[in-house]
Structure formats: structure tokens, C-alpha cells
Design a protein around this motif. Structure first.
Motif, PDB file in Angstrom:
ATOM      1  N   LEU A 107      90.793  52.101 -32.188  1.00 57.64           N
ATOM      2  CA  LEU A 107      91.344  53.306 -31.558  1.00 57.64           C
ATOM      3  C   LEU A 107      90.273  54.208 -30.963  1.00 57.64           C
ATOM      4  O   LEU A 107      90.508  55.380 -30.696  1.00 57.64           O
ATOM      5  CB  LEU A 107      92.212  54.081 -32.557  1.00 57.64           C
TER       6      LEU A 107
ATOM      7  N   PRO B 167      92.528  54.895 -26.369  1.00 56.69           N
ATOM      8  CA  PRO B 167      93.961  54.842 -26.660  1.00 56.69           C
ATOM      9  C   PRO B 167      94.481  53.400 -26.703  1.00 56.69           C
ATOM     10  O   PRO B 167      94.098  52.563 -25.879  1.00 56.69           O
ATOM     11  CB  PRO B 167      94.589  55.617 -25.507  1.00 56.69           C
ATOM     12  N   ASN B 168      95.322  53.123 -27.679  1.00 57.15           N
ATOM     13  CA  ASN B 168      95.858  51.781 -27.857  1.00 57.15           C
ATOM     14  C   ASN B 168      97.222  51.894 -28.537  1.00 57.15           C
ATOM     15  O   ASN B 168      97.469  52.824 -29.290  1.00 57.15           O
ATOM     16  CB  ASN B 168      94.896  50.952 -28.712  1.00 57.15           C
ATOM     17  N   HIS B 169      98.080  50.927 -28.260  1.00 53.43           N
ATOM     18  CA  HIS B 169      99.393  50.883 -28.898  1.00 53.43           C
ATOM     19  C   HIS B 169      99.373  49.826 -29.997  1.00 53.43           C
ATOM     20  O   HIS B 169      98.404  49.070 -30.136  1.00 53.43           O
ATOM     21  CB  HIS B 169     100.492  50.601 -27.864  1.00 53.43           C
TER      22      HIS B 169
ATOM     23  N   TYR C  43      98.478  59.674 -28.593  1.00 51.80           N
ATOM     24  CA  TYR C  43      97.846  59.951 -27.310  1.00 51.80           C
ATOM     25  C   TYR C  43      98.904  60.094 -26.225  1.00 51.80           C
ATOM     26  O   TYR C  43      98.844  60.995 -25.403  1.00 51.80           O
ATOM     27  CB  TYR C  43      96.868  58.827 -26.980  1.00 51.80           C
TER      28      TYR C  43
ATOM     29  N   GLU D 164     103.324  58.822 -25.343  1.00 55.96           N
ATOM     30  CA  GLU D 164     104.550  58.203 -25.821  1.00 55.96           C
ATOM     31  C   GLU D 164     105.466  57.967 -24.636  1.00 55.96           C
ATOM     32  O   GLU D 164     105.731  58.881 -23.862  1.00 55.96           O
ATOM     33  CB  GLU D 164     105.230  59.121 -26.838  1.00 55.96           C
TER      34      GLU D 164
ATOM     35  N   LYS E  93     107.316  53.313 -26.915  1.00 58.58           N
ATOM     36  CA  LYS E  93     106.005  52.792 -27.262  1.00 58.58           C
ATOM     37  C   LYS E  93     105.003  53.948 -27.312  1.00 58.58           C
ATOM     38  O   LYS E  93     104.923  54.752 -26.398  1.00 58.58           O
ATOM     39  CB  LYS E  93     105.552  51.767 -26.232  1.00 58.58           C
ATOM     40  N   LYS E  94     104.259  54.031 -28.401  1.00 59.91           N
ATOM     41  CA  LYS E  94     103.284  55.106 -28.589  1.00 59.91           C
ATOM     42  C   LYS E  94     101.882  54.533 -28.503  1.00 59.91           C
ATOM     43  O   LYS E  94     101.617  53.441 -28.985  1.00 59.91           O
ATOM     44  CB  LYS E  94     103.463  55.759 -29.957  1.00 59.91           C
ATOM     45  N   GLU E  95     100.989  55.317 -27.903  1.00 64.11           N
ATOM     46  CA  GLU E  95      99.570  54.997 -27.938  1.00 64.11           C
ATOM     47  C   GLU E  95      98.907  55.994 -28.880  1.00 64.11           C
ATOM     48  O   GLU E  95      99.268  57.180 -28.896  1.00 64.11           O
ATOM     49  CB  GLU E  95      98.927  55.114 -26.556  1.00 64.11           C
ATOM     50  N   TYR E  96      97.960  55.508 -29.639  1.00 64.81           N
ATOM     51  CA  TYR E  96      97.241  56.331 -30.606  1.00 64.81           C
ATOM     52  C   TYR E  96      95.769  56.356 -30.234  1.00 64.81           C
ATOM     53  O   TYR E  96      95.263  55.465 -29.565  1.00 64.81           O
ATOM     54  CB  TYR E  96      97.395  55.759 -32.020  1.00 64.81           C
TER      55      TYR E  96
END
Length: 106
Positions: free
Chosen positions: A18, A21-23, A62, A64, A71-74
Motif C-alpha cells: 500500500l 493506492p491499491n485495491h 484512498y 471508492e 471497489k475501494k482503494e487503500y
């Protein structure tokens, strides 16, 4: 601040993945690639870890998507970077001490 280490291997690799940003599926793929397939995160492990790390402030959402899948990116936070750096330092000490002792008889 309470002691945050040692991290589990899964937490260590998720934080590492991370740095940008990555899902969820991207995290799974990156960890598997980094470890040559040795570490394969299941969805339950991954999302449980994500919830824990988000609650601790180590990662944050990060972005959504607003479609039905959401799908969310963190991404890692500054606190998460600090925790990761402390764990890396701890692991380096372990390796250094093991290398110092290599010549000793078991």
C-alpha cells in the motif's frame, strides 16, 4: 504510542503493497508476486487485516467507486509508514544478529 510490532507476515506485506493506492485484488496479486507465490492472502485474511489496520490508523481509504461493487482503494498513512519502518528495523536486527552468530556451533 503502544508498541506496534512484531507484525504478522500478512500485515507486513499488506502495508508494503500500500505504498501506492491499491485495491483488495491488487494487494493479493502484489503480495503473491513479491513472495514468489509463497504467501497467498485469502479474502477473509485480507479484509480482516484491512479493517484492523484502518481502525489503528495505519491505512485509509484512498478512493471508492460508486457503482454497485464499491471497489475501494487503500493507501498507507504516515502512522502506517512509521509502524512499517519500526518492523523493518526489528527484522534487520534479527538478520544482523543471526549473521553475527553464523560461525558459532549450534
Amino acid at each position: 504510542m503502544e508498541k506496534q510490532t512484531p507484525l504478522t507476515e500478512a500485515l507486513f506485506y499488506i502495508l508494503l503493497s500500500l505504498r501506492k493506492p491499491n485495491h483488495g485484488y491488487g494487494i493479493i496479486q502484489e503480495v503473491e508476486g513479491l513472495t514468489g507465490g509463497r504467501v497467498v492472502l485469502g479474502p477473509g485474511t485480507l479484509y480482516g487485516a484491512i479493517q484492523t489496520m484502518a481502525a489503528r490508523g495505519w491505512i485509509r481509504i484512498y478512493s471508492e467507486e460508486t457503482d454497485s461493487r464499491k471497489k475501494k482503494e487503500y493507501v498507507i498513512t504516515e502512522l502506517g509508514r512509521h509502524v512499517f519502518a519500526e518492523e523493518k528495523k526489528r527484522l534487520e536486527e534479527l538478520l544482523h544478529n543471526a549473521e553475527k552468530m553464523e560461525g558459532d556451533t549450534w
